[in-house]
Design an enzyme around this catalytic site. Structure first.
Site, mmCIF file in Angstrom:
data_model
loop_
_atom_site.group_PDB
_atom_site.id
_atom_site.type_symbol
_atom_site.label_atom_id
_atom_site.label_comp_id
_atom_site.label_asym_id
_atom_site.label_seq_id
_atom_site.Cartn_x
_atom_site.Cartn_y
_atom_site.Cartn_z
ATOM 1 C CG HIS A 1 -4.773 -17.859 21.554
ATOM 2 N ND1 HIS A 1 -5.405 -17.490 22.718
ATOM 3 C CD2 HIS A 1 -5.608 -17.495 20.553
ATOM 4 C CE1 HIS A 1 -6.567 -16.930 22.428
ATOM 5 N NE2 HIS A 1 -6.726 -16.903 21.117
ATOM 6 C CG HIS B 1 6.972 -16.782 17.133
ATOM 7 N ND1 HIS B 1 7.017 -17.980 17.808
ATOM 8 C CD2 HIS B 1 7.194 -15.817 18.060
ATOM 9 C CE1 HIS B 1 7.266 -17.747 19.091
ATOM 10 N NE2 HIS B 1 7.370 -16.441 19.271
ATOM 11 C CD GLU C 1 -8.570 -20.097 21.119
ATOM 12 O OE1 GLU C 1 -8.743 -19.924 19.909
ATOM 13 O OE2 GLU C 1 -9.453 -19.868 21.974
ATOM 14 C CG HIS D 1 -6.490 -12.211 20.022
ATOM 15 N ND1 HIS D 1 -7.460 -12.019 19.073
ATOM 16 C CD2 HIS D 1 -6.664 -13.463 20.478
ATOM 17 C CE1 HIS D 1 -8.214 -13.094 18.991
ATOM 18 N NE2 HIS D 1 -7.742 -13.998 19.816
#
Lengths: 140, 144
Positions: B50, B89, B132, B48
């Site tokens: 952030h 990325h 975060e 996942h």
């Protein structure tokens, strides 16, 4: 010991130029900030004081008093001013003192520290933009 | 004339940067069940992501000539090359520093601190702080 922070905002213009540098050096070191016509920022100031909590009032410092000192000593002098030309510390300093965020935080400290009698000044935090800020703790 | 009381005083300068990356919290030292219990949703094998906000705080005497702790162009250039280009990325689990370490934001904070400490010479590194999410933030100042 409790720390208390009061925020304020002001807007001012400035430019960076050191007459001891050549035009090339000024351009290389200060970049866009060297434009002699100036540019501006919305500054956010956070003043943190520290002290014992008064057993009668429950205050570290009378907030109204702190707010008044900040208004009189800082905002009246800096808000909507061209820092290079209207603020004595920068206008008359020889040799030149550049109105960077660092130096601005230091002169704000120097303006506030002698006027705060009830609480002790702990930190001046000055945001030039939301992504850039300077902390000054009065350290030499 | 104003006396130069400001000269050479020590100030702290903080700059905020952002990057986006994915990760999965999983430790090979633990069983699949332990990983699920400890890391919960963060253990999802697909990972996942952030939007990380990194605050770099440096300190030093304010230079008499420039009025600066360090030139922002130098700090921005270093962070762009060594931090943002490295992490933005990317899947953190695939990077060398996280082959053996779990890419928690604690470990990311330490990795970024060590990276800046090692390579940035224009001012003293005080602290790395990472958000975060807007609810979670982590700080590392090099303390053992």
């Amino acid at each position: 010991m409790v720390y208390l922070t009061r925020k304020a905002e002001f807007s001012a213009s400035h430019f960076y130029h050191n007459p001891d540098f050549t035009p090339d050096e000024n351009q290389r070191i200060f970049g866009k900030c060297n434009n002699p016509n100036g540019h501006g920022h919305n500054y956010t100031l956070e003043v943190t004081v520290k002290g014992a909590v008064d057993p009668k009032s429950g205050f570290v410092v009378d907030l109204k008093q702190l707010k008044d000192v900040m208004s009189r000593e800082v905002l009246d002098a800096l808000d909507h001013r061209f820092l290079n030309k209207e603020v004595p510390e920068f206008l008359t300093a020889v040799p030149t003192m550049i109105p960077t965020t660092e130096n601005l935080a230091i002169i704000i400290w120097q303006r506030l520290a002698p006027k705060l009698n009830a609480a002790q000044l702990h930190r001046v935090r000055l945001y030039e933009t939301p992504d850039l800020f300077v902390d000054f703790y009065g350290e030499a | 004339m104003v006396k130069h009381e400001a000269r050479s005083m020590k100030a702290h300068l903080t700059r905020r940067y952002m990057f986006s990356a994915s990760h999965r919290l999983h430790s090979d030292e633990m069983s699949a069940e332990e990983n699920r219990v400890i890391y919960g949703k963060c253990n999802n094998p697909y990972g996942h992501g952030h939007n990380y906000t990194v605050e770099i705080t440096v300190s030093g005497p304010v230079d008499d000539q420039t009025g600066m702790v360090c030139n922002l162009v130098d700090l921005d250039g270093f962070v762009r090359t060594h931090i943002l280009d490295r992490y933005d990325h990317q899947n953190l689990n695939l990077l060398a520093e996280f082959i053996k370490e779990v890419p928690t934001t604690e470990n990311l904070c330490i990795a970024i601190y060590e990276n800046v400490k090692r390579g940035f010479r224009k001012a003293h590194l005080e602290k790395v702080r990472i958000e975060e999410t807007v609810m979670n933030s982590f700080e590392y100042s090099g303390e053992r």
